[in-house]
Design a protein around this motif. Structure first.
Motif, PDB file in Angstrom:
ATOM      1  N   LEU A  27      84.169 -21.433  89.419  1.00  0.00           N
ATOM      2  CA  LEU A  27      84.758 -20.566  89.308  1.00  0.00           C
ATOM      3  C   LEU A  27      84.058 -19.129  90.947  1.00  0.00           C
ATOM      4  O   LEU A  27      83.385 -19.710  91.005  1.00  0.00           O
ATOM      5  CB  LEU A  27      85.629 -20.171  88.241  1.00  0.00           C
ATOM      6  N   HIS A  28      85.476 -18.293  90.769  1.00  0.00           N
ATOM      7  CA  HIS A  28      84.692 -17.353  91.638  1.00  0.00           C
ATOM      8  C   HIS A  28      83.832 -16.848  90.678  1.00  0.00           C
ATOM      9  O   HIS A  28      84.509 -16.024  89.709  1.00  0.00           O
ATOM     10  CB  HIS A  28      85.687 -16.590  92.028  1.00  0.00           C
ATOM     11  N   GLU A  29      82.963 -16.075  91.247  1.00  0.00           N
ATOM     12  CA  GLU A  29      82.049 -14.820  90.826  1.00  0.00           C
ATOM     13  C   GLU A  29      82.560 -13.762  90.349  1.00  0.00           C
ATOM     14  O   GLU A  29      83.642 -13.587  90.745  1.00  0.00           O
ATOM     15  CB  GLU A  29      80.754 -14.491  91.679  1.00  0.00           C
TER      16      GLU A  29
ATOM     17  N   ASP B 128      86.240 -11.811  79.721  1.00  0.00           N
ATOM     18  CA  ASP B 128      84.797 -10.282  79.954  1.00  0.00           C
ATOM     19  C   ASP B 128      83.142 -11.418  80.295  1.00  0.00           C
ATOM     20  O   ASP B 128      82.397 -10.668  80.536  1.00  0.00           O
ATOM     21  CB  ASP B 128      84.723  -8.977  79.215  1.00  0.00           C
ATOM     22  N   THR B 129      83.814 -12.801  81.033  1.00  0.00           N
ATOM     23  CA  THR B 129      82.548 -13.826  80.825  1.00  0.00           C
ATOM     24  C   THR B 129      81.917 -12.748  81.961  1.00  0.00           C
ATOM     25  O   THR B 129      82.377 -13.024  83.145  1.00  0.00           O
ATOM     26  CB  THR B 129      82.643 -14.381  80.936  1.00  0.00           C
ATOM     27  N   PRO B 130      80.817 -12.229  82.507  1.00  0.00           N
ATOM     28  CA  PRO B 130      80.181 -12.083  83.451  1.00  0.00           C
ATOM     29  C   PRO B 130      78.923 -13.335  84.099  1.00  0.00           C
ATOM     30  O   PRO B 130      79.142 -14.438  83.515  1.00  0.00           O
ATOM     31  CB  PRO B 130      78.979 -10.819  82.475  1.00  0.00           C
TER      32      PRO B 130
ATOM     33  N   THR C  77      87.073  -6.488  89.439  1.00  0.00           N
ATOM     34  CA  THR C  77      88.942  -7.014  89.654  1.00  0.00           C
ATOM     35  C   THR C  77      89.022  -7.934  90.177  1.00  0.00           C
ATOM     36  O   THR C  77      90.036  -8.051  90.272  1.00  0.00           O
ATOM     37  CB  THR C  77      88.585  -6.070  91.997  1.00  0.00           C
ATOM     38  N   CYS C  78      88.178  -8.600  89.703  1.00  0.00           N
ATOM     39  CA  CYS C  78      88.558 -10.091  89.378  1.00  0.00           C
ATOM     40  C   CYS C  78      87.478 -10.761  88.187  1.00  0.00           C
ATOM     41  O   CYS C  78      86.791 -10.872  88.308  1.00  0.00           O
ATOM     42  CB  CYS C  78      87.841 -10.938  90.329  1.00  0.00           C
ATOM     43  N   PRO C  79      87.945 -10.278  87.286  1.00  0.00           N
ATOM     44  CA  PRO C  79      87.226 -10.813  85.968  1.00  0.00           C
ATOM     45  C   PRO C  79      87.627 -12.193  85.825  1.00  0.00           C
ATOM     46  O   PRO C  79      88.657 -12.713  86.099  1.00  0.00           O
ATOM     47  CB  PRO C  79      88.212 -10.020  84.655  1.00  0.00           C
TER      48      PRO C  79
END
Length: 255
Positions: A203-205, A70-72, A209-211
């Protein structure tokens, strides 16, 4: 960064079971899926592409990525607390070639790469160097450069890149022919800004929808304007340009 073709292939107990994915041209391809995500396996390759343009060299690297957390915020890979990035000397000598196989599009790719590289060079201690003397022999086995920029056709993406810990054979920035069509609000330079972000280790932000995957370290608060937001993960703003937080993260990673 188009939607990709999925088939019912599963990642089970650490073993990758692969079948062909019909409708991918010019060669058959395959996918693996896990926890609702799927990855496209490039033809005649051990490279898997997930979330449209994240390339992983081998099934073990893919499995590690697909374990979610669950990293923001904007994140980089940091397995066992070690950030995946270039050393300072490597970051200042990121040589690449641009294949002459682009034909009449070669100059446009060179220009877009220059624009994309300049955006990152303006905020971080990195230097992307176009080694044009290798353009005529620009391949995955060319040892005179750190990575190659080459055209592909019928891929599942507009473009895809790699991460700093990839083997030389997988250090490719591949651009599909569709990237030269109507891709508004994106531009080719914008797509390449995003891909060079992956080259630097981003990586992606993450989004709802993409955790974020596990084994990552956040560098910013959540940032909907990030250049590293993947359109398939809920991006709603215009072209792919660096945000203020992107610049801060890049400067931190490569001071």
């Amino acid at each position: 960064m188009r939607a990709i073709c999925f088939t019912g292939v599963l990642l089970l107990g650490g073993a990758v079971l692969v079948t062909s994915c019909a409708g991918v041209e010019p060669e058959e391809a395959a996918t693996v899926s896990h926890q609702g995500l799927a990855a496209y396996q490039e033809p005649d390759s051990e490279v898997y592409v997930v979330e449209g343009d994240l390339a992983f060299d081998g099934a073990s690297a893919l499995r590690a990525y697909l374990e979610r957390s669950d990293t923001p915020g904007l994140v980089v890979g940091c397995p066992e607390g070690v950030i995946v990035k270039w050393t300072p000397s490597e970051a200042r000598d990121l040589r690449y070639c641009v294949s002459t196989a682009f034909g009449s599009r070669h100059a446009a790719v060179v220009s877009a790469m220059n624009q994309a590289a300049a955006s990152w060079e303006a905020v971080a201690n990195v230097d992307f160097i176009h080694a044009s003397s290798f353009d005529g022999a620009c391949s995955a086995s060319q040892t005179g450069v750190i990575f190659d920029v080459r055209p592909v056709n019928g891929a599942s993406y507009y473009a895809r890149a790699f991460f700093p810990n990839a083997a030389r054979s997988a250090r490719n920035l591949l651009i599909d022919s569709t990237a030269f069509g109507s891709i508004a609000p994106y531009t080719l330079a914008g797509l390449l800004r995003h891909e060079l972000g992956h080259v630097l280790g981003f990586l992606h932000e993450p989004s709802a929808t993409c955790p974020a995957p596990s084994n990552t370290c956040p560098l910013t608060d959540p940032d909907p304007a990030s250049v590293m937001h993947y359109p398939g993960c809920g991006r709603t703003v215009g072209d792919l340009v660096l945000s203020r937080l992107d610049a801060q993260a890049a400067g931190f990673l490569y001071p």
